[in-house]
Scaffold this active site. Sequence first.
Site, PDB file in Angstrom:
ATOM      1  N   PHE A  51       7.744   9.189   5.656  1.00 66.98           N
ATOM      2  CA  PHE A  51       8.228   8.453   4.477  1.00 66.98           C
ATOM      3  C   PHE A  51       9.660   7.985   4.785  1.00 66.98           C
ATOM      4  O   PHE A  51      10.585   8.197   4.007  1.00 66.98           O
ATOM      5  CB  PHE A  51       8.225   9.323   3.214  1.00 66.98           C
ATOM      6  N   ASP A  91       5.950   5.268   7.882  1.00 68.53           N
ATOM      7  CA  ASP A  91       6.062   4.759   6.519  1.00 68.53           C
ATOM      8  C   ASP A  91       4.888   3.816   6.247  1.00 68.53           C
ATOM      9  O   ASP A  91       4.318   3.237   7.174  1.00 68.53           O
ATOM     10  CB  ASP A  91       7.390   4.018   6.316  1.00 68.53           C
ATOM     11  N   ALA A 142       0.995   8.452   5.031  1.00 60.68           N
ATOM     12  CA  ALA A 142       1.705   9.595   5.617  1.00 60.68           C
ATOM     13  C   ALA A 142       0.779  10.788   5.833  1.00 60.68           C
ATOM     14  O   ALA A 142       0.863  11.465   6.872  1.00 60.68           O
ATOM     15  CB  ALA A 142       2.875   9.986   4.724  1.00 60.68           C
ATOM     16  N   ASP A 170      10.196  12.933   3.303  1.00 60.86           N
ATOM     17  CA  ASP A 170      10.962  12.513   2.120  1.00 60.86           C
ATOM     18  C   ASP A 170      10.113  11.555   1.283  1.00 60.86           C
ATOM     19  O   ASP A 170      10.360  10.350   1.241  1.00 60.86           O
ATOM     20  CB  ASP A 170      12.257  11.835   2.579  1.00 60.86           C
ATOM     21  N   CYS A 189      12.156  13.835  -5.044  1.00 62.91           N
ATOM     22  CA  CYS A 189      12.982  13.103  -6.008  1.00 62.91           C
ATOM     23  C   CYS A 189      12.318  13.098  -7.383  1.00 62.91           C
ATOM     24  O   CYS A 189      12.590  12.226  -8.210  1.00 62.91           O
ATOM     25  CB  CYS A 189      13.241  11.673  -5.517  1.00 62.91           C
TER      26      CYS A 189
END
Length: 397
Positions: A231, A253, A282, A302, A342
Amino acid sequence: MTDIPVIRLKPKANARAIRHGAPWVFANEVVTDRRTRSIAPGALAVLEDADRTPLALIAANPTSKIIGRVLSRDVTEAVDQAWFAARLGKALALRARLYDAPFYRLVHAEADGLPGLVIDRFGDTAVVQPNAAWLEVRLDALTAALQEVTGVSHVLKNAGGRTRALEGLDDVSGVLAGQAPEAALPVKMNGATYMADLTGGQKTGLFFDQRDNHAFAARLVAPGAKVLDVFSHVGGFGLAMLAAGAESALCVDGSAPALALAEEGARASGHDDRLAVRQGDAFDALTALAEEGAQFDVVICDPPAFAPSKQALEAGLRAYERIARLAAPLVAEGGYLGLCSCSHAADLGAFRTACTRGIGRAGRQASLIHTGFAGPDHPLMPQLAESGYLKALFYRL
């Protein structure tokens, strides 16, 4: 200010929370009569408690679940260009002290006293995300204040934020001042050069929030190290680790344009001969690399927010666990695994549990050596858990 509308809390609403700094007022906490519902989205209003005592000046939006965003404790304050300039000046002072070049998040919404507003700065260009109705109706004053305070020549509007739809806003981006760049802009961080696409890339073009975590990952790199950045977007972790001396980096990605920018950044950094890219899903890439018997000294994953809401939390935690389970076998003995989230809905404890479980299910033993968060240009508002969304866990396997 005598004609400003009033929004009143219900008797059982938590007025104390507002007095103690809570920035949001939810629709189910207020008396929503005909006059309240007729307030134009983005208009100012006075918030009162059930006893009619003024609490705050708020930006109102009767069409949103967040009916009020606190702007000031002074209910007589004028929200004009000078008001914006004062808030922006305070935000700029912090960043100017922290960073020696004007590349950072200039405004991080509520934590900088500007609810719903995100501004990322790229030298002479600023990208504004107005994610609340009150900002949308004051873009001219905001833009003028931004140029006044920072001296930037170019101001772009990015309307891609998820919350805009919840505020009844469109998704039309554009130019507020100056002009849009004709190509990706170079941004130097942690010894590497990144290419930021301010008009066609994800979010505002670059993720400044991971800067300190990139730097920590770079410290894990020994000469000759092989690293995997999953990612990767425009090569955030991979380029930082190459700059620190990694022998090779593989960036994975789903976005071909993002990987092209990673390659462009590697060329600008002088590392293009040591960067490889692989486009695709991914999860599939991690599975394929395991089947190929690939091993890396540092692996970083990530992903985007797997749990963007409470409703998605359970599925999101399963996805984080799966990522950890697939990534762990690719880490050489004594190597390092970095896992990021996140998702504000997944708190640190839940995320850490999911990651640790995934590593264990892969049959690996791990020590947690570092927990990272967003950099100081993304300050946390203590009364708003959502502002502390980013978590990064680094394990030694």
